[in-house]
Scaffold this active site. Structure first.
Site, PDB file in Angstrom:
ATOM      1  CB  CYS A  69      -2.687 -11.879  26.557  1.00 12.14           C
ATOM      2  SG  CYS A  69      -3.078 -12.146  28.295  1.00 12.14           S
TER       3      CYS A  69
HETATM    4  N1  NAP Z   1      -4.996  -6.720  29.741  1.00  8.36           N
HETATM    5  C1  NAP Z   1      -4.663  -7.633  28.850  1.00  8.36           C
HETATM    6  O1  NAP Z   1      -3.465  -7.842  28.560  1.00  8.36           O
HETATM    7  C2  NAP Z   1      -5.726  -8.446  28.161  1.00  8.36           C
HETATM    8  C3  NAP Z   1      -5.332  -9.277  27.109  1.00  8.36           C
HETATM    9  C4  NAP Z   1      -6.308 -10.039  26.457  1.00  8.36           C
HETATM   10  C5  NAP Z   1      -7.632  -9.980  26.858  1.00  8.36           C
HETATM   11  N2  NAP Z   1      -7.972  -9.178  27.909  1.00  8.36           N
HETATM   12  C6  NAP Z   1      -9.389  -9.164  28.282  1.00  8.36           C
HETATM   13  O2  NAP Z   1      -9.948  -7.953  27.805  1.00  8.36           O
HETATM   14  C7  NAP Z   1     -10.955  -7.499  28.711  1.00  8.36           C
HETATM   15  C8  NAP Z   1     -10.575  -6.113  29.200  1.00  8.36           C
HETATM   16  O3  NAP Z   1      -9.330  -6.253  29.864  1.00  8.36           O
HETATM   17  P1  NAP Z   1      -8.486  -5.015  30.376  1.00  8.36           P
HETATM   18  O4  NAP Z   1      -7.202  -5.566  30.827  1.00  8.36           O
HETATM   19  O5  NAP Z   1      -8.517  -3.918  29.395  1.00  8.36           O
HETATM   20  O6  NAP Z   1      -9.340  -4.655  31.674  1.00  8.36           O
HETATM   21  P2  NAP Z   1      -9.461  -3.277  32.473  1.00  8.36           P
HETATM   22  O7  NAP Z   1      -8.266  -2.432  32.233  1.00  8.36           O
HETATM   23  O8  NAP Z   1      -9.785  -3.684  33.868  1.00  8.36           O
HETATM   24  O9  NAP Z   1     -10.736  -2.614  31.804  1.00  8.36           O
HETATM   25  C9  NAP Z   1     -11.988  -3.227  31.834  1.00  8.36           C
HETATM   26  C10 NAP Z   1     -13.029  -2.237  31.371  1.00  8.36           C
HETATM   27  O10 NAP Z   1     -14.300  -2.857  31.481  1.00  8.36           O
HETATM   28  C11 NAP Z   1     -15.226  -1.857  31.801  1.00  8.36           C
HETATM   29  N3  NAP Z   1     -16.352  -2.402  32.552  1.00  8.36           N
HETATM   30  C12 NAP Z   1     -16.327  -3.117  33.703  1.00  8.36           C
HETATM   31  N4  NAP Z   1     -17.573  -3.415  34.099  1.00  8.36           N
HETATM   32  C13 NAP Z   1     -18.414  -2.855  33.202  1.00  8.36           C
HETATM   33  C14 NAP Z   1     -19.820  -2.810  33.057  1.00  8.36           C
HETATM   34  N5  NAP Z   1     -20.633  -3.432  33.929  1.00  8.36           N
HETATM   35  N6  NAP Z   1     -20.335  -2.153  31.994  1.00  8.36           N
HETATM   36  C15 NAP Z   1     -19.540  -1.538  31.098  1.00  8.36           C
HETATM   37  N7  NAP Z   1     -18.179  -1.530  31.181  1.00  8.36           N
HETATM   38  C16 NAP Z   1     -17.633  -2.193  32.222  1.00  8.36           C
HETATM   39  C17 NAP Z   1     -14.503  -0.865  32.673  1.00  8.36           C
HETATM   40  O11 NAP Z   1     -15.049   0.394  32.378  1.00  8.36           O
HETATM   41  P3  NAP Z   1     -14.881   1.691  33.320  1.00  8.36           P
HETATM   42  O12 NAP Z   1     -13.409   1.879  33.490  1.00  8.36           O
HETATM   43  O13 NAP Z   1     -15.540   2.755  32.527  1.00  8.36           O
HETATM   44  O14 NAP Z   1     -15.570   1.352  34.611  1.00  8.36           O
HETATM   45  C18 NAP Z   1     -13.062  -0.981  32.213  1.00  8.36           C
HETATM   46  O15 NAP Z   1     -12.667   0.097  31.438  1.00  8.36           O
HETATM   47  C19 NAP Z   1     -11.018  -8.523  29.851  1.00  8.36           C
HETATM   48  O16 NAP Z   1     -12.033  -9.439  29.611  1.00  8.36           O
HETATM   49  C20 NAP Z   1      -9.652  -9.208  29.773  1.00  8.36           C
HETATM   50  O17 NAP Z   1      -9.673 -10.519  30.252  1.00  8.36           O
HETATM   51  C21 NAP Z   1      -7.063  -8.388  28.548  1.00  8.36           C
END
Ligand code: NAP
Length: 343
Positions: free
Chosen positions: A140
């Site tokens: 991001c």
């Molecule tokens: N937030 C941002 O602004 C942003 C921007 C760009 C990129 N990202 C990237 O996008 C990715 C997701 O970010 P997020 O912010 O959406 O994170 P988040 O809200 O913490 O969500 C992460 C998701 O990953 C799932 N997860 C974790 N461990 C898992 C496993 N072993 N098997 C299957 N699913 C699993 C979780 O599922 P459950 O809830 O079902 O446990 C959770 O829903 C990350 O790599 C982050 O660095 C985020």
């Protein structure tokens, strides 16, 4: 995969309204989580346990991994092997193996996929070949910074050795996971720096500024947490290059305007303008939209450049959809233009 997370949920919201993509099954680690509690229009979308991933994926063309990097690097190889198009939203495939080990603090488990992963900064990314493949969706902060700086570096406008980047993100940038520093009581009323000089998006910015901006940079880079839910404001400051410093400020701004027109003239998801307070520059209005808002002010031979995005849309889910759009030969903005931010 990761539909319950902030990026995954935003992705479902966009895909449910996409004109040419049908949302298939979603995956969550908890059996009682329902997508339709958040998105009532998703009542027909099954949410499956991870154990069913490989079977369920037989019927889909594209898999989005909205999971932590350590999870994505385990899941991607089998999906690629099965002939899927994979868009990974994590940082797992954005760097080379050595840099990944250094900045993410652990070894890569599927480093053999790194050379074939395409860094999906739209519109700069190269076209994807048809068939299976892996897109590393950009980070991001990196997205906001690269969208602003690539045209500036290509134009030769700044002395890159003077570059300072001060970027701030809303709290959703850290994801849904519980952490003390993300409690409302900790975040509200603050705007404090974190991971100073060691944020994992720094090598990503350097790598792709070199690739698309043509300049090796080693900027001072600070990230801070903004007390808002979503949105990134990246401020980038530098002295003009010797050639540009001969221009008066208005002429330099006019040349920058030309550089941004050349870069983004055919791309409807960037708005740019010169001046201190361009009307479009607004974190509240960029929130929820797939746009990048860029403004630039030259004063006394110094550039002040601002790039605003929604971290969950252009910074994650929206750009992931742009990547699939270009993979399927759809307009890059298909399914994304009607998503304007609200006050
Ligand atoms: N937030 C941002 O602004 C942003 C921007 C760009 C990129 N990202 C990237 O996008 C990715 C997701 O970010 P997020 O912010 O959406 O994170 P988040 O809200 O913490 O969500 C992460 C998701 O990953 C799932 N997860 C974790 N461990 C898992 C496993 N072993 N098997 C299957 N699913 C699993 C979780 O599922 P459950 O809830 O079902 O446990 C959770 O829903 C990350 O790599 C982050 O660095 C985020």
């Amino acid at each position: 995969v990761g539909a319950r997370g902030y990026s995954g949920l935003e992705l479902c919201r966009i895909l449910l309204k996409h004109p040419a993509i049908q949302l298939g099954p979603c995956f969550a680690t908890s059996a009682d989580w329902k997508l339709s509690d958040f998105l009532p229009e998703a009542s027909n979308v099954p949410v499956l346990p991870m154990s069913e991933l490989n079977n369920a994926c037989e019927k889909v063309d594209v898999v989005f991994l909205a999971t932590p990097a350590e999870v994505s690097m385990k899941l991607a190889p089998a999906l690629i092997q099965a002939g899927k198009k994979v868009v990974d939203l994590s940082g797992a495939y954005r760097l080379e193996a050595d840099a990944f080990n250094k900045w993410y603090g652990h070894a890569h488990e599927s480093a053999d996929l790194l050379p074939s992963a395409s860094y999906g900064l739209v519109p700069w990314a190269k076209p994807m070949p048809s068939g299976a493949g892996l897109v590393a969706n950009p980070g991001c902060y990196a997205t906001a910074i690269l969208m602003g700086l690539i045209p500036v570096l290509r134009a030769g406008a700044i002395d890159a050795s003077t570059l300072v980047i001060d970027a701030k993100s809303g709290a959703s940038g850290a994801g849904r996971k519980a952490a003390e520093n993300l409690l409302f009581t900790e975040v509200d009323g603050e705007c404090l720096p974190y991971r100073v000089g060691r944020h994992q998006h720094l090598p990503e910015v350097q790598r792709y500024l070199a690739q698309w901006g043509g300049v090796e940079v080693d900027p001072i880079f600070v990230t801070s947490l903004l007390p808002v839910r979503r949105g990134i404001v990246a401020g980038m400051y530098a002295r003009l290059s010797p050639a540009w410093a001969k221009l008066d400020d208005a002429a330099a701004e006019a040349k920058l305007s030309q550089a941004f027109n050349e870069a983004y003239g055919d791309y409807p998801l960037v708005q740019h303008a010169a001046g201190e307070k361009p009307a479009m520059l607004s974190l509240k209005r960029v929130a929820g939209s797939a746009r990048t808002q860029i403004s630039y002010v030259v004063k006394g031979g110094k550039l002040h450049l601002f790039s605003l995005i929604d971290n969950l849309v252009k910074g994650a889910a929206g750009q992931a959809v742009e990547n699939v759009n270009r993979w399927l030969d759809l307009p890059a903005h298909a399914g994304l233009l009607d998503r304007e931010g609200l006050l």
